[in-house]
Design an enzyme around this catalytic site. Structure first.
Site, PDB file in Angstrom:
ATOM      1  N   TRP A  24       1.809  34.660  10.653  1.00  0.00           N
ATOM      2  CA  TRP A  24       0.871  35.314   9.730  1.00  0.00           C
ATOM      3  C   TRP A  24       1.068  34.702   8.342  1.00  0.00           C
ATOM      4  CZ3 TRP A  24       2.203  40.371   6.942  1.00  0.00           C
ATOM      5  CH2 TRP A  24       1.069  40.957   6.390  1.00  0.00           C
ATOM      6  N   ASP A  35       7.950  42.122  14.062  1.00  0.00           N
ATOM      7  CA  ASP A  35       6.779  42.604  13.328  1.00  0.00           C
ATOM      8  C   ASP A  35       5.873  43.204  14.396  1.00  0.00           C
ATOM      9  OD1 ASP A  35       4.697  43.040  11.642  1.00  0.00           O
ATOM     10  OD2 ASP A  35       4.347  40.948  11.129  1.00  0.00           O
ATOM     11  N   LYS A  83      -3.627  49.540  12.557  1.00  0.00           N
ATOM     12  CA  LYS A  83      -4.559  49.081  13.585  1.00  0.00           C
ATOM     13  C   LYS A  83      -4.745  50.152  14.665  1.00  0.00           C
ATOM     14  CE  LYS A  83      -3.404  45.158  11.520  1.00  0.00           C
ATOM     15  NZ  LYS A  83      -4.146  44.235  10.722  1.00  0.00           N
TER      16      LYS A  83
HETATM   17  C1  LMR Z   1      -4.518  40.309   9.292  1.00  0.00           C
HETATM   18  O1  LMR Z   1      -3.668  39.535   9.727  1.00  0.00           O
HETATM   19  O2  LMR Z   1      -5.694  39.975   9.167  1.00  0.00           O
HETATM   20  C2  LMR Z   1      -4.121  41.683   8.876  1.00  0.00           C
HETATM   21  O3  LMR Z   1      -2.823  41.983   9.242  1.00  0.00           O
HETATM   22  C3  LMR Z   1      -4.451  42.026   7.467  1.00  0.00           C
HETATM   23  C4  LMR Z   1      -3.579  41.353   6.462  1.00  0.00           C
HETATM   24  O4  LMR Z   1      -3.003  42.061   5.651  1.00  0.00           O
HETATM   25  O5  LMR Z   1      -3.488  40.129   6.456  1.00  0.00           O
END
Ligand code: LMR
Length: 398
Positions: free
Chosen positions: A130, A211, A246
């Protein structure tokens, strides 16, 4: 003082949502941020959450501060959902849970805690991960490095490469994995692969950090704890950063949790005292409302049943859209085999679209996708699937 300051680039994910909001094109499609949308493109309030809201209003007696780690009832609800009620981790008191503002808040508190209590540790992140992960650890002064996770050739997990990299990590470092519905690839380890990863991480003396933001989106609430449970071993330590954004649709309420599993109850108490120091100097104590909603839904059998049904409906819709996407891409003659999309799980799909194709989708077709090619499948509807696949065909063929 401020004149020399340069503008920061927009956020890799939330910046796209801002751009989407400002785009006047009536045909625009948002497949960027990880937010569930129904088949009409709306992000609904779950019925179970709506009903719980009425209970919470009736029950609430005060709006005074919560304790620094939030309410004990919330911590118990979080632990029972992740570890299953009655599990040794839950009953022994060797897990300390704090209510944090979202999963991001949990990650930031974890990062501050690692920085203060494990100053020599590096946090190892999957490649890819992420986009906010490296930023959060950098902001807390914690170094990060990457290890292999995604195999481009098979569109699957690069297990052997991941294991080989983990075997070379210095003991005392932290290995971060996504508990399920890995963000952004949509690829989860199988139960056997989870066991292998947990064995190697444990044997190497590394601290696992999960996570865990999508419980319920892969197979079911209980089923999706398989990866997490591979790390639950007698006396073994673990950090979990979880979120109800979510699976409860509580995005704007910022309802997350940091859970640190220690060797025993005494160690957990000491850890929690240090986590409280991190929280106090950050946001002091958490907001109450979202946690009250979670406590009410999970504590009332009827609401819990309704919530599980609603999570199942979200999961089924996303899986249906995966099938439809693959079928429609084929029908529109888009070159390539996209069947891997049906093997990925959760909201996200690592589509294989290249950065120039992603850019062309935005500028030519008002379709918003994260730069890595990560698509939020939950943003696809029966109405937008046709134009979406036409646009993908256009950019891929170009
Ligand atoms: C995402 O990955 O789109 C979500 O978890 C929102 C974010 O905060 O990035």
């Amino acid at each position: 003082m401020f004149e020399a300051i340069h503008s920061a680039p927009p956020d890799a994910i939330l910046g796209l949502s801002e751009a989407f909001r400002q785009d006047p094109n009536p045909k625009k499609i948002n497949l960027s941020v990880g937010v569930y949308q129904d088949n009409t493109g709306k992000t609904p309030i779950l019925e179970s959450v709506h009903k719980a809201g009425q209970l919470v209003l009736e029950r609430q007696k005060s709006m005074s501060y919560l304790p620094i780690p939030g309410s004990p009832a919330y911590a118990a609800a979080v632990q029972q959902l992740m570890f299953s009620k009655g599990h040794e981790i839950e009953t022994s008191g060797r897990a300390a849970t704090s209510h944090t503002p979202g999963g991001t808040g949990a990650l930031r508190v974890a990062a501050d805690f690692i920085h203060q209590q494990m100053p020599k540790a590096t946090v190892w992140l999957t490649q890819p991960t992420w986009p906010n992960h490296p930023q959060i650890f950098a902001a807390a002064g914690v170094p990060t490095k990457n290890f292999p996770y995604f195999d481009v050739k098979t569109n699957g997990l690069a297990l052997d490469e991941a294991v080989a990299a983990i075997q070379k990590m210095p003991a005392g470092d932290v290995v971060m994995l996504h508990g399920c519905c890995h963000n952004p690839t949509g690829i989860d380890p199988s139960p056997e692969q989870w066991k292998k990863l947990a064995d190697v991480i444990h044997d190497r003396g590394l601290l696992p950090l999960l996570d865990f933001a999508y419980q319920g989106f892969a197979e079911g609430i209980e089923e999706d704890t398989t990866g997490l449970k591979a790390f639950l071993r007698p006396g073994a330590e673990l950090i979990v950063c979880s979120s109800f954004s979510k699976n409860f649709g509580l995005y704007c309420e910022r309802v997350g949790a940091l859970t640190v599993v220690a060797k025993d109850k005494n160690a957990a108490n000491a850890v929690q005292s240090q986590v409280k120091v991190c929280i106090r100097s950050n946001y002091s104590n958490p907001p109450a409302h979202g946690a009250e909603l979670v406590i009410a839904v999970l504590g009332e059998p009827d609401l819990r049943k309704l919530w599980e049904k609603e999570v199942g409906q979200m999961r089924d819709r996303i899986n249906g859209m995966r099938q439809l996407l693959v079928k429609t891409l084929k029908a529109k003659g888009v070159p390539g085999d996209y069947s891997f999309i049906t093997r990925q799980r959760g909201m996200f799909s690592f589509s294989g679209l290249t950065p120039p194709q992603v850019e062309a989708l935005k500028t030519k077709h008002a379709i918003y996708v994260v730069g890595s090619g990560r698509i939020n499948v939950a943003g696809i509807t029966d109405q937008n699937i046709g134009p979406l696949c036409d646009a993908i065909a256009d950019v891929v063929k170009a």
